[in-house]
Design a protein around this motif. Structure first.
Motif, PDB file in Angstrom:
ATOM      1  N   SER A 199      15.716  13.430  -4.795  1.00 25.34           N
ATOM      2  CA  SER A 199      16.947  13.141  -4.866  1.00 25.34           C
ATOM      3  C   SER A 199      17.105  11.656  -4.183  1.00 25.34           C
ATOM      4  O   SER A 199      16.204  11.231  -3.943  1.00 25.34           O
ATOM      5  CB  SER A 199      17.671  14.357  -3.976  1.00 25.34           C
ATOM      6  OG  SER A 199      17.081  14.135  -2.522  1.00 25.34           O
ATOM      7  N   ALA A 200      18.518  11.437  -4.288  1.00 25.42           N
ATOM      8  CA  ALA A 200      18.620  10.066  -3.609  1.00 25.42           C
ATOM      9  C   ALA A 200      18.234  10.204  -2.081  1.00 25.42           C
ATOM     10  O   ALA A 200      17.881   8.993  -1.420  1.00 25.42           O
ATOM     11  CB  ALA A 200      20.301   9.764  -3.864  1.00 25.42           C
ATOM     12  N   GLU A 233      12.024   4.978   0.933  1.00 25.41           N
ATOM     13  CA  GLU A 233      12.188   3.604   0.973  1.00 25.41           C
ATOM     14  C   GLU A 233      11.863   3.249   2.441  1.00 25.41           C
ATOM     15  O   GLU A 233      11.567   2.167   3.187  1.00 25.41           O
ATOM     16  CB  GLU A 233      13.365   3.182   0.291  1.00 25.41           C
ATOM     17  CG  GLU A 233      13.400   3.116  -1.206  1.00 25.41           C
ATOM     18  CD  GLU A 233      12.190   2.278  -1.676  1.00 25.41           C
ATOM     19  OE1 GLU A 233      12.096   1.186  -1.085  1.00 25.41           O
ATOM     20  OE2 GLU A 233      11.522   2.504  -2.557  1.00 25.41           O
ATOM     21  N   ALA A 234      12.495   4.303   3.406  1.00 30.72           N
ATOM     22  CA  ALA A 234      12.277   3.718   4.998  1.00 30.72           C
ATOM     23  C   ALA A 234      11.160   3.666   5.235  1.00 30.72           C
ATOM     24  O   ALA A 234      10.733   3.111   6.198  1.00 30.72           O
ATOM     25  CB  ALA A 234      13.216   4.845   5.586  1.00 30.72           C
ATOM     26  N   TRP A 235      10.308   4.608   4.911  1.00 33.58           N
ATOM     27  CA  TRP A 235       8.988   4.846   5.313  1.00 33.58           C
ATOM     28  C   TRP A 235       8.322   3.674   4.489  1.00 33.58           C
ATOM     29  O   TRP A 235       7.391   2.993   5.382  1.00 33.58           O
ATOM     30  CB  TRP A 235       8.183   6.213   4.596  1.00 33.58           C
ATOM     31  CG  TRP A 235       6.759   6.253   4.887  1.00 33.58           C
ATOM     32  CD1 TRP A 235       6.165   6.300   6.224  1.00 33.58           C
ATOM     33  CD2 TRP A 235       5.864   6.135   3.911  1.00 33.58           C
ATOM     34  NE1 TRP A 235       4.767   6.117   5.939  1.00 33.58           N
ATOM     35  CE2 TRP A 235       4.362   6.168   4.477  1.00 33.58           C
ATOM     36  CE3 TRP A 235       5.883   5.869   2.531  1.00 33.58           C
ATOM     37  CZ2 TRP A 235       3.504   5.951   3.680  1.00 33.58           C
ATOM     38  CZ3 TRP A 235       4.688   5.519   1.957  1.00 33.58           C
ATOM     39  CH2 TRP A 235       3.345   5.940   2.453  1.00 33.58           C
ATOM     40  N   SER A 285       0.890  -1.288  -0.162  1.00 36.35           N
ATOM     41  CA  SER A 285       0.083   0.029   0.129  1.00 36.35           C
ATOM     42  C   SER A 285       0.896   1.338  -0.174  1.00 36.35           C
ATOM     43  O   SER A 285       0.591   2.160  -0.624  1.00 36.35           O
ATOM     44  CB  SER A 285      -0.919  -0.143   1.285  1.00 36.35           C
ATOM     45  OG  SER A 285      -1.485   1.241   1.383  1.00 36.35           O
ATOM     46  N   ARG A 286       2.043   1.426   0.852  1.00 36.74           N
ATOM     47  CA  ARG A 286       2.723   2.513   0.753  1.00 36.74           C
ATOM     48  C   ARG A 286       3.618   2.400  -0.433  1.00 36.74           C
ATOM     49  O   ARG A 286       3.706   3.781  -0.743  1.00 36.74           O
ATOM     50  CB  ARG A 286       3.647   2.216   2.126  1.00 36.74           C
ATOM     51  CG  ARG A 286       3.153   2.200   3.441  1.00 36.74           C
ATOM     52  CD  ARG A 286       4.147   2.250   4.469  1.00 36.74           C
ATOM     53  NE  ARG A 286       3.348   2.487   5.833  1.00 36.74           N
ATOM     54  CZ  ARG A 286       3.843   2.741   6.980  1.00 36.74           C
ATOM     55  NH1 ARG A 286       5.211   2.918   6.904  1.00 36.74           N
ATOM     56  NH2 ARG A 286       3.479   2.957   8.181  1.00 36.74           N
ATOM     57  N   ARG A 287       3.886   1.519  -1.026  1.00 36.54           N
ATOM     58  CA  ARG A 287       4.660   1.684  -2.149  1.00 36.54           C
ATOM     59  C   ARG A 287       3.759   2.247  -3.370  1.00 36.54           C
ATOM     60  O   ARG A 287       4.047   3.128  -4.104  1.00 36.54           O
ATOM     61  CB  ARG A 287       5.203   0.340  -2.757  1.00 36.54           C
ATOM     62  CG  ARG A 287       5.662   0.163  -4.191  1.00 36.54           C
ATOM     63  CD  ARG A 287       7.304   0.085  -4.468  1.00 36.54           C
ATOM     64  NE  ARG A 287       7.892  -0.631  -3.319  1.00 36.54           N
ATOM     65  CZ  ARG A 287       9.152  -0.030  -2.817  1.00 36.54           C
ATOM     66  NH1 ARG A 287       9.395   1.097  -3.398  1.00 36.54           N
ATOM     67  NH2 ARG A 287       9.888  -0.757  -2.039  1.00 36.54           N
ATOM     68  N   GLU A 304      10.404   1.550   8.497  1.00 32.50           N
ATOM     69  CA  GLU A 304      11.469   1.940   9.587  1.00 32.50           C
ATOM     70  C   GLU A 304      11.270   3.336  10.066  1.00 32.50           C
ATOM     71  O   GLU A 304      11.929   3.638  11.222  1.00 32.50           O
ATOM     72  CB  GLU A 304      12.792   2.079   8.640  1.00 32.50           C
ATOM     73  CG  GLU A 304      12.918   0.345   8.283  1.00 32.50           C
ATOM     74  CD  GLU A 304      14.064   0.429   7.148  1.00 32.50           C
ATOM     75  OE1 GLU A 304      14.614   1.530   6.846  1.00 32.50           O
ATOM     76  OE2 GLU A 304      14.493  -0.575   6.771  1.00 32.50           O
ATOM     77  N   ILE A 305      10.619   4.358   9.321  1.00 36.89           N
ATOM     78  CA  ILE A 305      10.354   5.371  10.069  1.00 36.89           C
ATOM     79  C   ILE A 305       8.899   5.909   9.842  1.00 36.89           C
ATOM     80  O   ILE A 305       8.293   5.305   8.843  1.00 36.89           O
ATOM     81  CB  ILE A 305      11.246   6.706   9.348  1.00 36.89           C
ATOM     82  CG1 ILE A 305      10.914   6.834   7.730  1.00 36.89           C
ATOM     83  CG2 ILE A 305      12.685   6.466   9.779  1.00 36.89           C
ATOM     84  CD1 ILE A 305      11.729   7.984   7.275  1.00 36.89           C
ATOM     85  N   THR A 306       8.415   6.984  10.562  1.00 38.17           N
ATOM     86  CA  THR A 306       7.219   7.490  10.380  1.00 38.17           C
ATOM     87  C   THR A 306       6.842   8.313   9.111  1.00 38.17           C
ATOM     88  O   THR A 306       7.890   8.877   8.858  1.00 38.17           O
ATOM     89  CB  THR A 306       6.485   8.091  11.700  1.00 38.17           C
ATOM     90  OG1 THR A 306       7.257   9.220  11.615  1.00 38.17           O
ATOM     91  CG2 THR A 306       6.503   7.083  12.905  1.00 38.17           C
ATOM     92  N   LEU A 307       5.815   8.514   8.583  1.00 39.73           N
ATOM     93  CA  LEU A 307       5.640   9.577   7.485  1.00 39.73           C
ATOM     94  C   LEU A 307       5.772  10.969   8.120  1.00 39.73           C
ATOM     95  O   LEU A 307       6.411  11.876   7.385  1.00 39.73           O
ATOM     96  CB  LEU A 307       4.152   9.445   7.230  1.00 39.73           C
ATOM     97  CG  LEU A 307       3.638  10.414   5.887  1.00 39.73           C
ATOM     98  CD1 LEU A 307       4.783  10.248   4.731  1.00 39.73           C
ATOM     99  CD2 LEU A 307       2.325  10.332   5.527  1.00 39.73           C
TER     100      LEU A 307
END
Length: 70
Positions: A34-35, A42-44, A12-14, A48-51
């Motif tokens: 940017s990179a 990708e971390a979200w 869903s996030r993707r 791994e991290i919140t929005l």
């Protein structure tokens, strides 16, 4: 590493991320990607991290770098 969210949530996030990138492209704003922003996305996606953290880090990068690519 054990995922913190389900595979369904990651899918869903993707989809959300891909739709957002498409919208940026249509508006001609994809040059701001940017990179660093991709790594945050990708971390979200992986949970791994919140929005909120991803947004805060992106805004800080914009303030630091003047809104250009890093």
């Amino acid at each position: 590493m054990i995922p913190l969210i389900t595979a369904e949530e990651m899918r869903s996030r993707r989809q959300i991320h891909e739709a957002s990138r498409h919208s940026l492209s249509l508006e001609g704003l994809d040059g701001f990607l940017s990179a660093e922003t991709e790594a945050l996305s990708e971390a979200w996606i992986r949970g791994e991290i919140t929005l909120e953290d991803a947004i805060a880090e992106t805004l800080q990068s914009i303030r630091t770098n003047g809104g250009g690519k890093t």
